[in-house]
Design an enzyme around this catalytic site. Sequence first.
Site, mmCIF file in Angstrom:
data_model
loop_
_atom_site.group_PDB
_atom_site.id
_atom_site.type_symbol
_atom_site.label_atom_id
_atom_site.label_comp_id
_atom_site.label_asym_id
_atom_site.label_seq_id
_atom_site.Cartn_x
_atom_site.Cartn_y
_atom_site.Cartn_z
ATOM 1 C CD GLU A 33 -0.350 63.148 13.056
ATOM 2 O OE1 GLU A 33 -0.310 62.562 11.955
ATOM 3 O OE2 GLU A 33 0.178 64.251 13.247
ATOM 4 C CB CYS A 64 0.248 55.404 11.156
ATOM 5 S SG CYS A 64 1.672 56.144 11.956
HETATM 6 P P1 NAP Z 1 -9.131 53.654 16.837
HETATM 7 O O1 NAP Z 1 -9.988 52.468 16.958
HETATM 8 O O2 NAP Z 1 -9.612 54.801 16.029
HETATM 9 O O3 NAP Z 1 -8.813 54.101 18.333
HETATM 10 C C1 NAP Z 1 -7.928 55.157 18.600
HETATM 11 C C2 NAP Z 1 -8.203 55.713 19.981
HETATM 12 O O4 NAP Z 1 -9.471 56.359 20.003
HETATM 13 C C3 NAP Z 1 -8.253 54.655 21.071
HETATM 14 O O5 NAP Z 1 -7.634 55.173 22.231
HETATM 15 C C4 NAP Z 1 -9.741 54.459 21.282
HETATM 16 O O6 NAP Z 1 -10.058 53.977 22.551
HETATM 17 C C5 NAP Z 1 -10.219 55.879 21.117
HETATM 18 N N1 NAP Z 1 -11.634 56.026 20.812
HETATM 19 C C6 NAP Z 1 -12.424 55.196 20.111
HETATM 20 N N2 NAP Z 1 -13.661 55.715 20.010
HETATM 21 C C7 NAP Z 1 -13.644 56.889 20.685
HETATM 22 C C8 NAP Z 1 -14.621 57.894 20.953
HETATM 23 N N3 NAP Z 1 -15.865 57.795 20.485
HETATM 24 N N4 NAP Z 1 -14.255 58.971 21.691
HETATM 25 C C9 NAP Z 1 -12.997 59.096 22.149
HETATM 26 N N5 NAP Z 1 -12.020 58.180 21.918
HETATM 27 C C10 NAP Z 1 -12.346 57.090 21.188
HETATM 28 O O7 NAP Z 1 -7.705 53.305 16.229
HETATM 29 P P2 NAP Z 1 -6.743 52.072 16.600
HETATM 30 O O8 NAP Z 1 -7.389 50.853 16.056
HETATM 31 O O9 NAP Z 1 -6.351 52.127 18.033
HETATM 32 O O10 NAP Z 1 -5.437 52.433 15.760
HETATM 33 C C11 NAP Z 1 -5.174 51.981 14.449
HETATM 34 C C12 NAP Z 1 -5.261 53.116 13.463
HETATM 35 O O11 NAP Z 1 -4.462 54.211 13.892
HETATM 36 C C13 NAP Z 1 -4.734 52.730 12.099
HETATM 37 O O12 NAP Z 1 -5.685 53.083 11.137
HETATM 38 C C14 NAP Z 1 -3.467 53.568 11.932
HETATM 39 O O13 NAP Z 1 -3.187 53.936 10.598
HETATM 40 C C15 NAP Z 1 -3.733 54.752 12.784
HETATM 41 N N6 NAP Z 1 -2.486 55.346 13.267
HETATM 42 C C16 NAP Z 1 -2.094 56.564 12.807
HETATM 43 C C17 NAP Z 1 -0.908 57.139 13.248
HETATM 44 C C18 NAP Z 1 -0.459 58.482 12.759
HETATM 45 O O14 NAP Z 1 0.462 59.041 13.359
HETATM 46 N N7 NAP Z 1 -1.036 59.034 11.720
HETATM 47 C C19 NAP Z 1 -0.117 56.449 14.171
HETATM 48 C C20 NAP Z 1 -0.542 55.203 14.625
HETATM 49 C C21 NAP Z 1 -1.723 54.652 14.165
HETATM 50 P P3 NAP Z 1 -10.349 52.403 22.781
HETATM 51 O O15 NAP Z 1 -9.117 51.676 22.397
HETATM 52 O O16 NAP Z 1 -10.645 52.335 24.231
HETATM 53 O O17 NAP Z 1 -11.525 52.072 21.891
#
Ligand code: NAP
EC number: 1.2.1.77
Length: 525
Positions: A255, A294
């Site tokens: 997602e 999102c």
């Molecule tokens: P993110 O930076 O991509 O992080 C998401 C998750 O991935 C976090 O738990 C992060 O951990 C982890 N992560 C990062 N690098 C990783 C790696 N190399 N291996 C494994 N895990 C890793 O996203 P975010 O900033 O938290 O969230 C915002 C984004 O999420 C927005 O773009 C939004 O549109 C999207 N979103 C989508 C939905 C949907 O249902 N489609 C819902 C909510 C949000 P750390 O925090 O420890 O780095």
Amino acid sequence: MKLANYVYGQWVEGAGEGTALTDPVTGETLVRVSSDGVDVARALEFARREGGAALKAMTYEERAAKLAAIAELLTAKRAEYFDISLRNSGATEGDAGFDVDGAIFTVKTYARAGKALGAARHLKEGSRVALAKTDVFQGQHFLMPLTGAAVFINAFNFPAWGLWEKAAPALLAGVPVFAKPATPTAWLAQRMVADVVEAGILPPGAISIVCGSARDLLDHVTECDVVSFTGSADTAARMRTHPNVVARSVRLNIEADSVNSAILGPDAKPGTAEFDLAVKEIVREMTVKTGQKCTAIRRILAPAGTSRALADAVSGKLAGCKVGNPRSEGVRVGPLVSKAQQAAAFEGLAKLREECEVVFGGDPDFEPVDADAAVSAFVQPTLLFCDKGLAARHVHDVEVFGPVATIVPYAGTADAIAIARRGHGSLVASVYSGDAAFLGELVPAIADLHGRVMVVDAAVGANHTGHGNVMPSCLHGGPGRAGGGEELGGLRALAMYHRRCVVQGGPAVLEALSRDAVDAALLGA
Ligand code: NAP
């Protein structure tokens, strides 16, 4: 205080200083997290072996009863969760409700729906197929629960709902949960898991949580696990290409982000119910959770002749929204969750401003109510106007994860369709129109690129569930840029935690296997 991780049936404090979780209004450090030193391979193995076996010994209805108990517990602790949301996310009461109450409602929905699956342990799909001239050799399709773990890597914006909207169907399916919340807001998810563990609702290993960096987590997932990721498209791309995920064909549900649209029909002119409903929803989407959803509206497609009146109406309502410290009386819009998110939003906004006119907000000297702009993470709600349509370079690609949306005038239905599709796959589009000819052309033309299309007219009025609101009984997810994942949709979500297998053999063996099965058609009921 450092938050402990719950793994191999124990509370384990991560090594080192850890990462600070802060209050985005005051900048104060609240708690710290660290996953250093956690043996992730052992934790996953424990979850599969102990948690998986214990959950699978139960029937669907027994597991549904566990979900009901979890919902009851979370409801009882709701006030504590609101307090953590306020402190760690700067959430207003409404924002905290969106996350916490959304989580509780989703768990309740699965507890209720799961009962319908009764005393079965797996699912039977369709009828037996004849494979020989007589019935001596036949085939039967089954959906069998995964023997691995459900690994959830979640985004920062929904620490409560993001955990439970995934955990409820996984637990109902009999698959143990391994949660890795996003670091900046991990506190709430950790507290909820701690409460469920302390209450002894689930068997050991049925739920684990690791806070802080994911570290080597993906090196240890197997073909029996499912990894369900919510977050940015950049991180998603890294997951898809992770060597172990590729080599073992690990099931991956993504997602990701999305540049969702609100679309006003040609009939949604000022003075109509459709126009007013669109204005109300746009303002709500820009301000609820400070636009950190999102599903939030990022692009507003309006007929060229209506677009300026729309800009005025939305601006008028935004002017009435008090932005600042959620502890302060009358504040409706809080901060972003961190300084890092604020910086990312400013960067995206600067790109959009290269080709957009600012019609409301965007003031760099904006002063939030009862907060110090220097230490807090506020972004003023900002409405932009872009008259470049499909030719715009950033508007269709840049997701500013905050209270920012852009009005894009369109010339006719074909143009509106092309602009909506230019999002390259979105979670949701909402359409404000009662014009049957327009809807008949537009909705089918955008449906393959949107997980959800919400149509609002005067008859629906205020009874709709909201552009950005994800209902557990309806599909959540979207194609292309939105990640290509599918979640929720009622019991349909259980399909992700099962694997299809056709068993071929004589009637006796198929009969015996079918005794423990319930009709998979119930998933779509
Ligand atoms: P993110 O930076 O991509 O992080 C998401 C998750 O991935 C976090 O738990 C992060 O951990 C982890 N992560 C990062 N690098 C990783 C790696 N190399 N291996 C494994 N895990 C890793 O996203 P975010 O900033 O938290 O969230 C915002 C984004 O999420 C927005 O773009 C939004 O549109 C999207 N979103 C989508 C939905 C949907 O249902 N489609 C819902 C909510 C949000 P750390 O925090 O420890 O780095």
